[in-house]
Design a protein around this motif. Structure first.
Motif, PDB file in Angstrom:
ATOM      1  N   GLY A 284     -41.936   0.309  18.486  1.00 34.88           N
ATOM      2  CA  GLY A 284     -40.925   0.080  17.602  1.00 34.88           C
ATOM      3  C   GLY A 284     -40.621  -1.829  18.480  1.00 34.88           C
ATOM      4  N   ALA A 285     -40.075  -0.995  19.829  1.00 32.67           N
ATOM      5  CA  ALA A 285     -39.562  -2.296  20.008  1.00 32.67           C
ATOM      6  C   ALA A 285     -39.621  -3.010  20.430  1.00 32.67           C
ATOM      7  N   VAL A 286     -41.378  -3.533  20.638  1.00 33.45           N
ATOM      8  CA  VAL A 286     -42.707  -4.512  20.617  1.00 33.45           C
ATOM      9  C   VAL A 286     -42.918  -5.384  19.919  1.00 33.45           C
ATOM     10  N   LEU A 287     -43.066  -4.171  18.657  1.00 37.18           N
ATOM     11  CA  LEU A 287     -43.857  -5.321  17.573  1.00 37.18           C
ATOM     12  C   LEU A 287     -42.882  -5.741  16.795  1.00 37.18           C
ATOM     13  N   ILE A 288     -41.669  -5.259  16.199  1.00 43.78           N
ATOM     14  CA  ILE A 288     -40.737  -5.759  15.729  1.00 43.78           C
ATOM     15  C   ILE A 288     -39.769  -6.817  16.607  1.00 43.78           C
ATOM     16  N   GLY A 289     -38.919  -6.221  17.602  1.00 42.59           N
ATOM     17  CA  GLY A 289     -38.710  -7.014  19.210  1.00 42.59           C
ATOM     18  C   GLY A 289     -39.476  -8.091  19.508  1.00 42.59           C
ATOM     19  N   GLY A 290     -40.993  -7.876  19.928  1.00 42.33           N
ATOM     20  CA  GLY A 290     -41.642  -8.883  20.684  1.00 42.33           C
ATOM     21  C   GLY A 290     -42.482  -9.583  19.725  1.00 42.33           C
ATOM     22  N   ILE A 291     -42.849  -9.366  18.707  1.00 38.45           N
ATOM     23  CA  ILE A 291     -43.518 -10.330  17.488  1.00 38.45           C
ATOM     24  C   ILE A 291     -42.419 -11.261  17.064  1.00 38.45           C
ATOM     25  N   LEU A 292     -40.853 -10.795  16.733  1.00 33.13           N
ATOM     26  CA  LEU A 292     -39.918 -12.039  16.503  1.00 33.13           C
ATOM     27  C   LEU A 292     -39.700 -13.331  17.246  1.00 33.13           C
ATOM     28  N   PHE A 293     -40.618 -12.930  19.082  1.00 30.54           N
ATOM     29  CA  PHE A 293     -39.916 -14.305  19.657  1.00 30.54           C
ATOM     30  C   PHE A 293     -41.580 -14.669  19.478  1.00 30.54           C
ATOM     31  N   ILE A 294     -42.880 -14.141  19.596  1.00 31.48           N
ATOM     32  CA  ILE A 294     -43.936 -15.157  19.264  1.00 31.48           C
ATOM     33  C   ILE A 294     -43.852 -16.015  18.200  1.00 31.48           C
ATOM     34  N   ASN A 295     -43.313 -15.944  16.689  1.00 27.34           N
ATOM     35  CA  ASN A 295     -43.165 -16.292  15.694  1.00 27.34           C
ATOM     36  C   ASN A 295     -41.848 -17.595  16.240  1.00 27.34           C
ATOM     37  N   PHE A 296     -41.647 -17.495  16.766  1.00 31.99           N
ATOM     38  CA  PHE A 296     -39.932 -18.489  16.949  1.00 31.99           C
ATOM     39  C   PHE A 296     -41.478 -19.221  18.298  1.00 31.99           C
ATOM     40  N   ALA A 407     -36.815   6.552  11.350  1.00 31.47           N
ATOM     41  CA  ALA A 407     -36.251   5.946  12.662  1.00 31.47           C
ATOM     42  C   ALA A 407     -36.230   5.642  13.520  1.00 31.47           C
ATOM     43  N   SER A 408     -36.869   6.156  14.517  1.00 30.81           N
ATOM     44  CA  SER A 408     -36.748   5.580  15.560  1.00 30.81           C
ATOM     45  C   SER A 408     -37.734   4.994  16.186  1.00 30.81           C
ATOM     46  N   GLN A 409     -39.001   4.197  15.173  1.00 32.75           N
ATOM     47  CA  GLN A 409     -39.405   2.940  15.072  1.00 32.75           C
ATOM     48  C   GLN A 409     -38.070   2.085  14.593  1.00 32.75           C
ATOM     49  N   GLN A 410     -37.948   2.155  13.643  1.00 34.95           N
ATOM     50  CA  GLN A 410     -36.931   1.119  13.369  1.00 34.95           C
ATOM     51  C   GLN A 410     -35.930   0.985  14.202  1.00 34.95           C
ATOM     52  N   ILE A 411     -35.241   1.843  15.285  1.00 31.39           N
ATOM     53  CA  ILE A 411     -33.940   1.776  15.651  1.00 31.39           C
ATOM     54  C   ILE A 411     -34.815   1.615  17.069  1.00 31.39           C
ATOM     55  N   GLY A 412     -36.304   1.261  17.660  1.00 30.72           N
ATOM     56  CA  GLY A 412     -36.108   0.653  18.666  1.00 30.72           C
ATOM     57  C   GLY A 412     -37.200  -0.375  18.399  1.00 30.72           C
ATOM     58  N   GLY A 413     -37.196  -0.965  17.031  1.00 28.88           N
ATOM     59  CA  GLY A 413     -37.207  -2.813  16.796  1.00 28.88           C
ATOM     60  C   GLY A 413     -35.901  -2.828  17.156  1.00 28.88           C
ATOM     61  N   SER A 414     -34.580  -2.562  16.560  1.00 37.15           N
ATOM     62  CA  SER A 414     -33.457  -3.124  16.554  1.00 37.15           C
ATOM     63  C   SER A 414     -32.872  -2.923  17.938  1.00 37.15           C
ATOM     64  N   LEU A 415     -33.328  -2.326  18.647  1.00 38.59           N
ATOM     65  CA  LEU A 415     -32.716  -2.296  20.028  1.00 38.59           C
ATOM     66  C   LEU A 415     -33.682  -3.816  21.061  1.00 38.59           C
ATOM     67  N   GLY A 416     -35.199  -3.636  20.331  1.00 42.90           N
ATOM     68  CA  GLY A 416     -35.612  -4.486  20.873  1.00 42.90           C
ATOM     69  C   GLY A 416     -35.707  -6.027  20.871  1.00 42.90           C
ATOM     70  N   ILE A 417     -35.225  -6.210  19.449  1.00 45.20           N
ATOM     71  CA  ILE A 417     -34.186  -7.742  18.955  1.00 45.20           C
ATOM     72  C   ILE A 417     -33.309  -8.132  19.530  1.00 45.20           C
ATOM     73  N   ALA A 418     -32.403  -7.349  19.865  1.00 46.51           N
ATOM     74  CA  ALA A 418     -30.980  -7.060  21.042  1.00 46.51           C
ATOM     75  C   ALA A 418     -31.006  -7.249  22.292  1.00 46.51           C
TER      76      ALA A 418
END
Length: 485
Positions: A284-296, A407-418
């Motif tokens: 989740g951290a890689v998917l949600i957090g990392g892909i946000l910066f790919i889009n940027f 929840a694990s994936q969403q929280i991983g994504g939240s922390l990944g973005i932060a």
């Protein structure tokens, strides 16, 4: 006459279940795509509403954090209050929250609406999965239904990027919110007409201390990581991170003691399920957090408009779908350990490739190979991860296990973005100049860290997964649902 009537009823029941699947899956699609639908709209809505760079990430984080923090409670509410009733209220609430987001004029209104969407999504997602579990009680139909449901979950994030880009380019970023209203209405009406009510039996007491500790602890962790962009030594960074860690320790202590825990620890401590939850958190951290910066990078540096940027992300989606289908078909032969251990290698390779991004880079060289590799890696990890999370769970714990993997994936994504936002800001500042080169230096640093996070999934798979390959053969048709995604 009685025999004929009984036969008709037996034929009608599965037909009604398949019709219900359409509306339940539609709701799941809405919940998942809303995690990414605003990604490509961020630069435009940021400029229109005057949102700062440090606040921008909260437009995504607020949804993921509220979703993840309240999923466990949402699962319990659905079980105790009634799954259909919870679904109906959540669908209506999601539509209202989306309308508020669409008419927002200030950043705090938009972020508040995103958080409210996350709260209703935390009710909607477990209710939908629980209703699907009740509709398909066993047999091959159940496996097929959950494969379809999970596949929609898997592509929802990518659909969100594509749809968000199209709406931002050809309508307005506000339609990234308004589009949920007709979707929620269709799901609302369909479930109202096609699905019967169901509730869990036994005690219906809520673990309110657990709810408060989980929500405050997770919120504190994300807030602390977000504030770390001002420096790791700042009290608003390490203070909140420390407080969040303490609150999570207290949460575990409370769950050990209370009679009706929000999260029965037996669900999370079985080693195979623990592997699934840890893999879900990291992916989740890689998917949600990392892909946000790919889009940027695609939009800000390469200059793609929102909709072409969404089209540019399609190779990852296509490869993910194909890979997930192949892995799902061969899971009885492969088992869970092999794909879960190999997938992170492709994910890490994708992120390492992206560390070569530059201000004068190109999509074909800098992006396309990485997107293909990322699709391969995620497809390999998602299928066994979701299966492990629900495989062998007692029927009374199936809802909370499903909520926990989400929840694990969403929280991983939240922390990944932060965390990744903090790393990007620090690396960009260290470059010393306000330029595209400095911006891409920050992105490259994020991708390097995302590669490190990806590779951590591999030892987890090798050390914790022990389920025999034969147990994925589908013989256990009366067990909890297999959720492919």
């Amino acid at each position: 006459m009685d025999t004929a009537t009984a036969h008709v009823r037996q034929e009608q029941k599965p037909q009604k279940a398949w019709r219900a699947l359409i509306f339940l899956a539609l709701a799941q699609l809405m919940v998942v795509l809303d995690g990414t639908i605003v990604n490509l709209a961020l630069p435009r809505l940021q400029a229109e509403l005057g949102i700062s760079d440090s606040t921008r990430s909260w437009v995504v984080t607020a949804y993921a954090l509220a979703f993840g923090a309240f999923l466990l409670l949402g699962g319990r509410i659905a079980d105790f209050w009634g799954r259909k009733r919870t679904f109906i209220v959540a669908a209506a609430g999601f539509a209202v929250a989306s309308f508020i987001g669409g008419i927002a004029q200030e950043s705090w209104e938009l972020i508040g609406a995103r958080a409210l969407q996350g709260v209703f999504a935390a009710l909607l997602a477990p209710a939908a999965l629980a209703l699907l579990t009740v509709a398909f009680l066993g047999g091959k139909d159940r496996g097929t239904a959950f494969a379809i449901f999970g596949s929609i979950s898997g592509v929802g994030a990518a659909v969100g990027v594509l749809l968000g880009g199209y709406l931002t380019d050809y309508a307005s970023w506000r339609w990234c919110f308004f589009v949920n209203i007709p979707i929620a209405f269709i799901a609302f009406v369909g479930v109202w007409r096609q699905v019967r009510e169901s509730k869990a039996e036994g005690s219906t007491k809520y673990d309110w201390p657990g709810v408060v500790l989980a929500a405050l602890g997770l919120g504190s962790l994300v807030y602390g990581f977000t504030n770390a962009e001002h420096g790791w030594g700042a009290p608003e960074a390490w203070g909140f991170i420390f407080a969040g860690a303490v609150l999570q320790v207290l949460f575990v202590a409370v769950e050990k003691k209370v009679k009706h825990p929000l999260l029965p620890l037996r669900v999370a401590t079985e080693r195979n399920r623990a592997a699934a939850f840890l893999a879900s958190f990291l992916s989740g951290a890689v998917l949600i957090g990392g892909i946000l910066f790919i889009n940027f990078y695609i939009q800000i540096v390469l200059g793609f408009a929102p909709f072409p940027a969404g089209i540019a992300s399609l190779p990852m989606t296509v490869v993910l779908i194909v890979t997930a289908a192949v892995v799902a078909k061969n899971l009885p032969t492969l088992g869970a350990k092999i794909p879960t251990a190999v997938g992170p290698l492709f994910m890490a390779a994708a992120m390492l490739w992206l560390t070569r991004v530059s201000a004068d880079g190109s999509y074909a060289v800098n992006m396309l190979p990485a997107l293909v590799l990322m699709g391969l890696g995620l497809g390999m990890v998602f299928v066994p991860m979701q299966n492990l999370a629900l495989f062998g769970v007692d029927k009374d714990d199936a809802g909370v296990a499903s909520a926990l993997v989400n929840a694990s994936q969403q929280i991983g994504g939240s922390l990944g973005i932060a965390l990744f936002s903090t790393i990007a800001a620090a690396a960009t500042a260290a470059a010393g100049t306000a330029s595209m080169a400095a911006l891409t230096a920050g992105y490259a640093e994020v991708f390097l860290w995302a590669a490190a996070v990806s590779i951590l999934i591999m030892p987890i798979a090798l050390l914790l997964i022990t389920i025999d390959r034969k147990r994925f053969s589908g013989a256990d048709v009366d067990g909890p649902p297999v959720h492919l995604g």
